[in-house]
Write an enzyme that holds these catalytic residues in place. Structure first.
Site, short mmCIF file in Angstrom:
data_model
loop_
_atom_site.label_atom_id
_atom_site.label_comp_id
_atom_site.label_asym_id
_atom_site.label_seq_id
_atom_site.Cartn_x
_atom_site.Cartn_y
_atom_site.Cartn_z
CE1 TYR A 1 -0.05 5.81 -8.54
CE2 TYR A 1 -0.46 6.34 -6.23
CZ TYR A 1 0.09 6.67 -7.46
OH TYR A 1 0.77 7.84 -7.60
CB CYS A 2 -6.31 5.05 -4.02
SG CYS A 2 -7.24 3.57 -3.60
CB THR A 3 -4.56 5.37 0.82
OG1 THR A 3 -4.54 6.73 0.40
CG2 THR A 3 -3.73 5.20 2.07
CB ILE B 1 0.10 3.44 -1.32
CG1 ILE B 1 -0.32 4.18 -2.59
CG2 ILE B 1 1.48 3.88 -0.90
CD1 ILE B 1 -0.65 5.65 -2.39
N GLY C 1 -6.66 1.01 -1.77
CA GLY C 1 -7.25 0.30 -2.92
C GLY C 1 -8.73 0.52 -3.13
#
Ligand SMILES: [Zn+2]
Ligand SMILES: [Zn+2]
Length: 312
Positions: A199-201, A228, A203
């Site tokens: 995951y990241c902010t 997220i 995607g």
């Protein structure tokens, strides 16, 4: 191609939009797909979005498009329709809505041609088509927290992870995306037989990370759909338990948005838990971005260390 000369200066534009009370929403979207002529696409997007008074920034590369824009609410449907019909690859695109709307986040529309959507200087990572990806929605993500065979991996920089992250997620300590991609296959070797959720902010970084891991023959790679941001919006909409803890790092002057009341960040100097914001070390040669509790901040006068305090 000749471009129109700037008629209004940036300074005036900023003032105009400071006094503009149009109701706006910030949305973001991205997609990795082959774009043969980014310049033609740039001109087309520019002409179309001007009609809807869209502000923000758009990056176009031969590897895809990354959009973060502030759109007047009255034109939101038109703008989303425009992007979804821009290319067959964007037909089912995930639109991320900003968690908090900043009225002054953007005051002009900048569209730029970039070599890469998120700079990493690694050029041999293939673009994966959607059929090769495993996306998880918030319901599925929450289920995974009860599965011992799943690990969550944070694909963001250290300064983003340290103020908020998914419960029990693994950090790949790095200060740049490049550094992280280099470390990723080695760090995850131990977990090759587990289900790996990236995951990241929003995607976008996971798209590259997932493609890289596939290249290294990792099999069980999953991504949180829309990152997220989308997870938070879904948990709010459907009233689900929230497993992202703390604050979300945002790339503007506020630097962070509180998501839950949990405090996960640690003072760099005394190692105590602190809710203080990031600061830059006052020593201009160092300028390190770090977290310091109030007590240490008083003692070290906002320098990151005694060394920086004494040498400046
Ligand atoms: Zn401290
Ligand atoms: Zn320093």
């Amino acid at each position: 191609m000749l471009r129109k000369k700037k008629i209004i200066s940036n300074k005036i534009l900023k003032i105009i939009y400071q006094h503009d009370y149009t109701k706006r929403t910030i949305i973001s979207l991205y997609k990795y797909f082959k774009i043969h002529n980014p310049i033609i696409l740039l001109d087309f997007i520019k002409i179309e979005l001007k009609k809807y008074d869209v502000l923000g920034r758009i990056y176009i590369a031969t590897e895809g498009i990354n959009v973060q824009i502030s759109t007047p609410d009255i034109y939101m449907k038109n703008v989303i329709y425009f992007f979804k019909n821009l290319n067959i690859h964007l037909k089912n695109i995930c639109i991320n809505y900003s968690i908090v709307n900043r009225s002054m986040a953007f005051w002009k529309l900048q569209i730029k041609i970039r070599k890469q959507l998120v700079a990493n200087n690694i050029h041999d990572i293939p673009i994966l088509t959607d059929s090769f990806k495993n996306y998880l929605n918030a319901f599925q993500v929450n289920k995974c927290f009860f599965d011992k065979n799943t690990i969550f991996v944070d694909i963001r920089n250290h300064y983003e992870y340290e103020i908020g992250h998914f419960h029990r997620s693994l950090e790949i300590p790095s200060n740049t995306f490049r550094e992280q991609l280099d470390k990723l296959p080695i760090f995850l070797r131990l977990y090759q037989n587990k289900k790996i959720v990236l995951y990241c902010t929003g995607g976008i970084r996971c798209e590259k990370a997932a493609a890289l891991l596939k290249k290294y023959k990792f099999k069980n790679i999953y991504q949180i759909y829309g990152g997220i941001l989308s997870y938070i919006n879904q948990t709010k909409t459907y009233n689900l338990p929230m497993y992202f803890k703390g604050k979300l790092f945002v790339f503007d002057s506020r630097m962070a948005e509180r998501i839950t009341n949990d405090v996960v960040s640690i003072c760099k100097n005394c190692q105590n838990i602190t809710d203080s914001m990031h600061i830059n070390c006052l020593n201009n040669v160092c300028h390190r971005l770090f977290i310091q509790c109030e007590k240490c901040s008083r003692k070290l006068k906002s320098y990151c260390s005694k060394r920086c305090l004494n040498f400046s």
